[in-house]
Design a protein around this motif. Sequence first.
Motif, PDB file in Angstrom:
ATOM      1  N   ALA A  76       0.823  -1.217   0.000  1.00 48.88           N
ATOM      2  CA  ALA A  76       0.000   0.000   0.000  1.00 48.88           C
ATOM      3  C   ALA A  76       0.854   1.264   0.000  1.00 48.88           C
ATOM      4  O   ALA A  76       0.362   2.348  -0.333  1.00 48.88           O
ATOM      5  N   ARG A  79       0.826   3.615  -3.035  1.00 48.44           N
ATOM      6  CA  ARG A  79      -0.226   4.600  -3.303  1.00 48.44           C
ATOM      7  C   ARG A  79       0.230   6.019  -2.990  1.00 48.44           C
ATOM      8  O   ARG A  79      -0.316   6.992  -3.532  1.00 48.44           O
ATOM      9  N   LEU A 134      -8.179   2.670  -7.944  1.00 48.61           N
ATOM     10  CA  LEU A 134      -8.099   2.202  -6.554  1.00 48.61           C
ATOM     11  C   LEU A 134      -8.598   3.268  -5.580  1.00 48.61           C
ATOM     12  O   LEU A 134      -9.153   2.942  -4.528  1.00 48.61           O
ATOM     13  N   ARG A 135      -8.400   4.535  -5.925  1.00 46.05           N
ATOM     14  CA  ARG A 135      -8.842   5.619  -5.055  1.00 46.05           C
ATOM     15  C   ARG A 135     -10.360   5.768  -5.093  1.00 46.05           C
ATOM     16  O   ARG A 135     -11.000   6.031  -4.072  1.00 46.05           O
ATOM     17  N   ARG A 136     -10.944   5.576  -6.257  1.00 45.65           N
ATOM     18  CA  ARG A 136     -12.375   5.839  -6.422  1.00 45.65           C
ATOM     19  C   ARG A 136     -13.255   4.617  -6.183  1.00 45.65           C
ATOM     20  O   ARG A 136     -14.473   4.757  -5.994  1.00 45.65           O
ATOM     21  N   PRO A 138     -13.261   1.768  -3.600  1.00 46.15           N
ATOM     22  CA  PRO A 138     -12.701   1.086  -2.428  1.00 46.15           C
ATOM     23  C   PRO A 138     -12.902  -0.420  -2.530  1.00 46.15           C
ATOM     24  O   PRO A 138     -13.996  -0.889  -2.868  1.00 46.15           O
ATOM     25  N   LEU A 139     -11.849  -1.177  -2.226  1.00 48.26           N
ATOM     26  CA  LEU A 139     -11.902  -2.629  -2.340  1.00 48.26           C
ATOM     27  C   LEU A 139     -11.652  -3.255  -0.973  1.00 48.26           C
ATOM     28  O   LEU A 139     -10.664  -2.942  -0.307  1.00 48.26           O
ATOM     29  N   ALA A 140     -12.546  -4.149  -0.585  1.00 45.90           N
ATOM     30  CA  ALA A 140     -12.482  -4.822   0.711  1.00 45.90           C
ATOM     31  C   ALA A 140     -12.010  -6.262   0.521  1.00 45.90           C
ATOM     32  O   ALA A 140     -11.913  -6.759  -0.601  1.00 45.90           O
ATOM     33  N   ASP A 143     -13.964  -8.492  -1.863  1.00 50.43           N
ATOM     34  CA  ASP A 143     -14.085  -8.076  -3.261  1.00 50.43           C
ATOM     35  C   ASP A 143     -13.168  -8.899  -4.152  1.00 50.43           C
ATOM     36  O   ASP A 143     -12.068  -9.302  -3.752  1.00 50.43           O
ATOM     37  N   CYS A 162      -1.845  -3.361  -3.142  1.00 49.49           N
ATOM     38  CA  CYS A 162      -2.256  -2.135  -2.449  1.00 49.49           C
ATOM     39  C   CYS A 162      -3.569  -2.235  -1.695  1.00 49.49           C
ATOM     40  O   CYS A 162      -3.929  -1.307  -0.971  1.00 49.49           O
ATOM     41  N   THR A 163      -4.319  -3.316  -1.876  1.00 48.45           N
ATOM     42  CA  THR A 163      -5.619  -3.443  -1.221  1.00 48.45           C
ATOM     43  C   THR A 163      -5.739  -4.847  -0.619  1.00 48.45           C
ATOM     44  O   THR A 163      -4.953  -5.736  -0.947  1.00 48.45           O
TER      45      THR A 163
END
Length: 272
Positions: A76, A79, A134-136, A138-140, A143, A162-163
């Motif tokens: 991450a 980013r 990735l900013r717009r 959001p990934l949990a 996902d 990054c997520t």
Amino acid sequence: MLEDLNHWERDPDLREPANWRARAQVLDALERKLDLAPQGAVGLIARAQSLRDALEHASTALYEQLREAVRSGQGARLRAYADDPAPEGDHYDALDELLAGVLRLPAPGDAIAALAPELVAYQPTPARHAFDLLRRVPLAPDDLLVDVGAGLGHLPLLVAACTPARALGVEIEPAYVASAQACADDLRLDRAAFVRADAREVEWPPATVYYLYTPFTGAVLRQALDALAVQARHRPIRVCTLGPCTATVAAEPWLDGDGAARSDRIAVFLSR
């Protein structure tokens, strides 16, 4: 050239890891000046080459630090290098150089198959657009992002780095799939996977996000969108696009955009 070279040689900040963008600009300028340098300017050329080597060494050191961060689960950190909040256009910049240095994708070789009709020649998503997605969006952890026509897999690799989400790259060219998977293995990105499949025949996995950087047009795009519409009957999904396919996706009656659908930046659509 001499004045610029004197200035760059005296600037210690260019060798600092954090000044990667300025360093990339100077390296580009150095290459142009070396191409234009008269053959008789031996001493000047040697100085320029020495400076280039020193700056490339500084960049390589940064890339290695970030590679180790990715391997240790701290990807991450990447980013923080994406500082464009609203990127536009399809050009590449210093962020793409940084990402290439971190991923260090194995070359896929020359045995790339000729494109079938309606398939679009591969180009990676510009890094600033990948980070914008990735900013717009959001990934949990629950996902799954599927990159349709993933090429060398830049976006799935970034998602895994990054997520907390999983990512799957679907790509028809086996050499690209092999290169992307080798990179994921090398960086210990076990939440990124890649499969060789034809978008006209693949059984789409139950993802929550699908991404298309205009991998195909015409009937092939129509088939893919119809298949995604079937997926949307079972669960909410998001479809993200970049490039000319955005206009076609924006016209889908089962999707709503989250704003103006522009082809020169990431567009995000939500299923109804």
